[in-house]
Design an enzyme around this catalytic site. Sequence first.
Site, PDB file in Angstrom:
ATOM      1  N   ASP A  19      38.907 -63.780  64.047  1.00 16.49           N
ATOM      2  CA  ASP A  19      39.644 -63.237  65.199  1.00 16.49           C
ATOM      3  C   ASP A  19      39.571 -61.716  65.237  1.00 16.49           C
ATOM      4  O   ASP A  19      40.451 -61.054  65.792  1.00 16.49           O
ATOM      5  CB  ASP A  19      41.110 -63.706  65.171  1.00 16.49           C
ATOM      6  N   ASP A  62      36.337 -61.072  69.212  1.00 19.49           N
ATOM      7  CA  ASP A  62      36.661 -60.593  70.560  1.00 19.49           C
ATOM      8  C   ASP A  62      36.013 -59.268  70.928  1.00 19.49           C
ATOM      9  O   ASP A  62      36.537 -58.552  71.783  1.00 19.49           O
ATOM     10  CB  ASP A  62      38.187 -60.480  70.705  1.00 19.49           C
ATOM     11  N   HIS A  97      39.832 -70.480  65.552  1.00 16.89           N
ATOM     12  CA  HIS A  97      40.581 -69.437  64.835  1.00 16.89           C
ATOM     13  C   HIS A  97      42.048 -69.837  64.689  1.00 16.89           C
ATOM     14  O   HIS A  97      42.903 -69.406  65.440  1.00 16.89           O
ATOM     15  CB  HIS A  97      40.411 -68.066  65.505  1.00 16.89           C
TER      16      HIS A  97
END
Length: 419
Positions: free
Chosen positions: A310, A46, A241
Amino acid sequence: MNTKYPMALLGLLTILGCELLTVVSSNKTEALRIMENAPVIDGHNDLPWQLLSKFNNQLNEVNLHTLNDTHTNIPKLREGRVGGQFWAAYVPCETQGKDAVKRTLEQIDVVHRMCEAYPDTFLCVDTAQDIATAIRAKRVASLIGVEGGHSIDSSLGVLRTFYHLGVRYMTLTHSCNTPWADNWLVDTGSDPAKSNGLSEFGKNIILEMNRLGMMVDLAHVSAKTMKDALEVSKAPVIFSHSSAYKLCASARNVQDDVLRIVKEKKGLVMVNFYNDYVTCSSKANLSNVADHFDYIKNIAGYESVGFGGDYDGVPRVPEGLEDVSKYPDLVAELIRRGWTQVELEAALKDNLLRVFTEVEQTSLQMSSEKPKEVPINYQEIKSDCHTSYGYKLVDTSAAAHLHAAKGLLLMCLVYTLFH
Ligand SMILES: *[C@@H]1O[C@H](CO)[C@@H](O)[C@H](O)[C@H]1NC(C)=O
Ligand SMILES: *[C@@H]1O[C@H](CO)[C@@H](O)[C@H](O)[C@H]1NC(C)=O
Ligand SMILES: *[C@@H]1O[C@H](CO)[C@@H](O)[C@H](O)[C@H]1NC(C)=O
């Protein structure tokens, strides 16, 4: 005082110590050797969300070589032997039905700009073959996954446009239902079921993704949505994920019955490192994560397990896996647990490349099929933020009034005739 014995002891200790060191470090050395040719292709990171949150996507205000309050930066990616990364184009569920599409486009754009700004590090690619090419060129193959079906605002046209912009997977939901797919919170009881898995429109989304060659990602969806998608999809699916439910009973994880279907359909579960999904508590360590690798390998086979850290999407990561530089330590632990080189190379990169290639081939096989055109029912997306252009709507309120008026007229007529 006789110094002979202490000297001998010291010598012995030194030898033991050296041997211990060699043993300790040898699995890490072996991990690094394997990762030289098989760097990790991770399913979910992210960093783009961090770029939005911290810098409002202004890359001029950040240096990815020195950025130090994120899990991800360039030196850490290098140290972690990251060869490929699916960067998440994530925007929160709060944007659903509002500015989700615009904000998702901006997250896609920031990944493209990241590749342009750091050409020595990143190479934006959108095919399995180009991932391999990028890895050979010692770049981080950079791909885009859209995290949440709300990002397409129930539009097949937006889905196709995302594909044209390089998006190669879409997570069907984030942590909210879309008008066409139920999310994992349905299984915790905190969201009501809406489509009981996938609606008919949702199933068409899957088929359109198959036709385009976009991977279907089932992280974040309800168990029923997982099963529906596994049944409908003509190509293998991924969990970008997610971890094993048996080891941590979170609805974000994958249950054994689904793991078995994933094995049968040759899909891929990329293990999430988030403490809360690893141990179902705020504390976790590298060994706990390795347990998920072992477990999924045992149920679904080594050909269906991968890495989906993640990183930069979660507030807590395990001891020993603090940032993206730590993948080799996890690989060393798997070596200690008896994973073979073939199994490790599969989990690190080959499984993802195989699934992606199959998705591409399915798309080729479907190339004579026309794009799906039937839009979602207007009632499903009706809101102040949507116009209805193109929809042939009957003004239901006017029609209802007309109907009532006709009825009344008929009653009057009958009354007059028979009295
Ligand atoms: C992190 O980066 C900031 C800004 O570049 C710098 O001031 C700080 O000293 C760095 N901290 C560490 C621990 O390197
Ligand atoms: C990791 O945590 C478990 C408890 O979940 C503990 O038993 C184990 O010793 C820990 N391992 C390491 C290497 O810290
Ligand atoms: C390294 O891995 C092997 C198994 O491949 C294992 O027997 C050995 O104990 C490991 N070494 C360490 C220090 O964990």
